[in-house]
Design a protein around this motif. Structure first.
Motif, PDB file in Angstrom:
ATOM      1  N   PHE A 214       0.837  -1.199   0.000  1.00  0.00           N
ATOM      2  CA  PHE A 214       0.000   0.000   0.000  1.00  0.00           C
ATOM      3  C   PHE A 214       0.868   1.244   0.000  1.00  0.00           C
ATOM      4  O   PHE A 214       1.971   1.247   0.542  1.00  0.00           O
ATOM      5  N   ALA A 215       0.362   2.324  -0.606  1.00  0.00           N
ATOM      6  CA  ALA A 215       1.038   3.615  -0.647  1.00  0.00           C
ATOM      7  C   ALA A 215      -0.039   4.696  -0.604  1.00  0.00           C
ATOM      8  O   ALA A 215      -1.214   4.409  -0.823  1.00  0.00           O
ATOM      9  N   PRO A 216       0.345   5.940  -0.334  1.00  0.00           N
ATOM     10  CA  PRO A 216      -0.647   7.026  -0.360  1.00  0.00           C
ATOM     11  C   PRO A 216      -1.318   7.109  -1.730  1.00  0.00           C
ATOM     12  O   PRO A 216      -0.723   6.747  -2.747  1.00  0.00           O
ATOM     13  N   GLY A 217      -2.549   7.606  -1.766  1.00  0.00           N
ATOM     14  CA  GLY A 217      -3.296   7.739  -3.009  1.00  0.00           C
ATOM     15  C   GLY A 217      -2.521   8.504  -4.072  1.00  0.00           C
ATOM     16  O   GLY A 217      -1.918   9.536  -3.784  1.00  0.00           O
ATOM     17  N   GLY A 218      -2.522   8.002  -5.298  1.00  0.00           N
ATOM     18  CA  GLY A 218      -1.841   8.654  -6.394  1.00  0.00           C
ATOM     19  C   GLY A 218      -0.356   8.364  -6.472  1.00  0.00           C
ATOM     20  O   GLY A 218       0.333   8.789  -7.385  1.00  0.00           O
ATOM     21  N   TYR A 219       0.169   7.614  -5.540  1.00  0.00           N
ATOM     22  CA  TYR A 219       1.601   7.330  -5.466  1.00  0.00           C
ATOM     23  C   TYR A 219       1.804   5.839  -5.684  1.00  0.00           C
ATOM     24  O   TYR A 219       1.149   5.017  -5.044  1.00  0.00           O
ATOM     25  N   CYS A 220       2.671   5.459  -6.588  1.00  0.00           N
ATOM     26  CA  CYS A 220       2.965   4.049  -6.848  1.00  0.00           C
ATOM     27  C   CYS A 220       4.346   3.713  -6.315  1.00  0.00           C
ATOM     28  O   CYS A 220       5.297   4.466  -6.539  1.00  0.00           O
ATOM     29  N   TRP A 221       4.472   2.590  -5.647  1.00  0.00           N
ATOM     30  CA  TRP A 221       5.733   2.221  -5.023  1.00  0.00           C
ATOM     31  C   TRP A 221       5.825   0.703  -4.926  1.00  0.00           C
ATOM     32  O   TRP A 221       4.844   0.030  -4.636  1.00  0.00           O
ATOM     33  N   ARG A 222       7.001   0.179  -5.190  1.00  0.00           N
ATOM     34  CA  ARG A 222       7.276  -1.253  -5.000  1.00  0.00           C
ATOM     35  C   ARG A 222       8.538  -1.358  -4.161  1.00  0.00           C
ATOM     36  O   ARG A 222       9.575  -0.814  -4.536  1.00  0.00           O
ATOM     37  N   PRO A 223       8.481  -2.042  -3.035  1.00  0.00           N
ATOM     38  CA  PRO A 223       9.666  -2.141  -2.180  1.00  0.00           C
ATOM     39  C   PRO A 223      10.778  -2.942  -2.844  1.00  0.00           C
ATOM     40  O   PRO A 223      10.519  -3.932  -3.517  1.00  0.00           O
ATOM     41  N   ALA A 224      12.016  -2.488  -2.648  1.00  0.00           N
ATOM     42  CA  ALA A 224      13.182  -3.147  -3.233  1.00  0.00           C
ATOM     43  C   ALA A 224      13.684  -4.268  -2.322  1.00  0.00           C
ATOM     44  O   ALA A 224      13.465  -4.249  -1.108  1.00  0.00           O
ATOM     45  N   LEU A 225      14.376  -5.216  -2.908  1.00  0.00           N
ATOM     46  CA  LEU A 225      14.971  -6.325  -2.169  1.00  0.00           C
ATOM     47  C   LEU A 225      15.889  -5.777  -1.079  1.00  0.00           C
ATOM     48  O   LEU A 225      16.714  -4.903  -1.324  1.00  0.00           O
ATOM     49  N   GLY A 226      15.734  -6.241   0.143  1.00  0.00           N
ATOM     50  CA  GLY A 226      16.564  -5.820   1.264  1.00  0.00           C
ATOM     51  C   GLY A 226      16.078  -4.581   1.985  1.00  0.00           C
ATOM     52  O   GLY A 226      16.635  -4.209   3.016  1.00  0.00           O
ATOM     53  N   ALA A 227      15.021  -3.928   1.477  1.00  0.00           N
ATOM     54  CA  ALA A 227      14.492  -2.726   2.132  1.00  0.00           C
ATOM     55  C   ALA A 227      13.839  -3.086   3.458  1.00  0.00           C
ATOM     56  O   ALA A 227      13.223  -4.143   3.600  1.00  0.00           O
ATOM     57  N   GLU A 228      13.990  -2.208   4.424  1.00  0.00           N
ATOM     58  CA  GLU A 228      13.341  -2.376   5.722  1.00  0.00           C
ATOM     59  C   GLU A 228      11.952  -1.752   5.616  1.00  0.00           C
ATOM     60  O   GLU A 228      11.831  -0.572   5.285  1.00  0.00           O
ATOM     61  N   VAL A 229      10.896  -2.549   5.837  1.00  0.00           N
ATOM     62  CA  VAL A 229       9.528  -2.079   5.639  1.00  0.00           C
ATOM     63  C   VAL A 229       8.674  -2.298   6.882  1.00  0.00           C
ATOM     64  O   VAL A 229       8.983  -3.131   7.733  1.00  0.00           O
ATOM     65  N   LEU A 230       7.585  -1.536   6.950  1.00  0.00           N
ATOM     66  CA  LEU A 230       6.608  -1.671   8.021  1.00  0.00           C
ATOM     67  C   LEU A 230       5.512  -2.608   7.553  1.00  0.00           C
ATOM     68  O   LEU A 230       4.926  -2.403   6.482  1.00  0.00           O
TER      69      LEU A 230
ATOM     70  N   ALA B 160      -1.860  -9.587   6.443  1.00  0.00           N
ATOM     71  CA  ALA B 160      -0.828  -8.568   6.633  1.00  0.00           C
ATOM     72  C   ALA B 160      -0.616  -7.829   5.333  1.00  0.00           C
ATOM     73  O   ALA B 160      -0.971  -8.318   4.257  1.00  0.00           O
ATOM     74  N   CYS B 161      -0.049  -6.625   5.422  1.00  0.00           N
ATOM     75  CA  CYS B 161       0.276  -5.844   4.234  1.00  0.00           C
ATOM     76  C   CYS B 161       1.516  -5.003   4.510  1.00  0.00           C
ATOM     77  O   CYS B 161       1.854  -4.741   5.662  1.00  0.00           O
ATOM     78  N   VAL B 162       2.203  -4.608   3.454  1.00  0.00           N
ATOM     79  CA  VAL B 162       3.368  -3.733   3.562  1.00  0.00           C
ATOM     80  C   VAL B 162       2.858  -2.307   3.422  1.00  0.00           C
ATOM     81  O   VAL B 162       2.178  -1.972   2.458  1.00  0.00           O
ATOM     82  N   ALA B 163       3.177  -1.449   4.406  1.00  0.00           N
ATOM     83  CA  ALA B 163       2.625  -0.097   4.428  1.00  0.00           C
ATOM     84  C   ALA B 163       3.646   0.980   4.102  1.00  0.00           C
ATOM     85  O   ALA B 163       3.275   2.088   3.768  1.00  0.00           O
ATOM     86  N   GLY B 164       4.924   0.725   4.217  1.00  0.00           N
ATOM     87  CA  GLY B 164       5.905   1.761   3.931  1.00  0.00           C
ATOM     88  C   GLY B 164       7.301   1.302   4.294  1.00  0.00           C
ATOM     89  O   GLY B 164       7.502   0.190   4.772  1.00  0.00           O
TER      90      GLY B 164
END
Length: 125
Positions: free
Chosen positions: A41-57, A68-72
């Motif tokens: 998930f990302a804020p409205g109008g914003y597209c994002w895909r987490p990169a390998l090794g990124a620390e996410v919430l 569960a979902c990835v929020a940021g």
């Protein structure tokens, strides 16, 4: 069953930090174990895909926290209070300054044509 035999329920936080093990959407994240097929998930109008090794919430969803979902991701840019920055892995960024300025970093293309002075090599005519 006796009260002494009843197992206590294990409480887990509804939000935990993990590391991306399969990038994209859906993603896989390692916390205490790997969780796969997590929507991103990302804020409205914003597209994002987490990169390998990124620390996410990772947020737990569902009535019992079964989903569960990835929020940021953790902020890595030096952003002043009141500023907003959108930054790619490649280093391109847009910064909306608290003073009203807009800063662009990277090669800037307008309808596919490089903007002069941004490293694109071409000049508008």
């Amino acid at each position: 069953m006796w009260l002494s035999q009843k197992r206590p329920e294990r409480w887990e936080s509804p939000a935990q930090v993990g590391v991306v093990t399969l990038e994209g959407d859906p993603a896989a994240v390692y916390q205490s174990g790997e969780r796969r097929d997590l929507p991103v998930f990302a804020p409205g109008g914003y597209c994002w895909r987490p990169a390998l090794g990124a620390e996410v919430l990772v947020l737990k969803t569902g009535a019992q926290g079964e989903g569960a979902c990835v929020a940021g991701t953790r902020i890595t840019a030096n952003v002043a209070p009141g500023e907003v920055r959108i930054q790619s892995e490649g280093g391109a960024s847009i910064t909306l300054g608290a003073d009203g300025t807009i800063r662009l970093e990277g090669d800037v293309l307008v309808n596919g044509v490089p903007l002069p002075g941004t490293g694109g090599g071409e000049i508008w005519s």
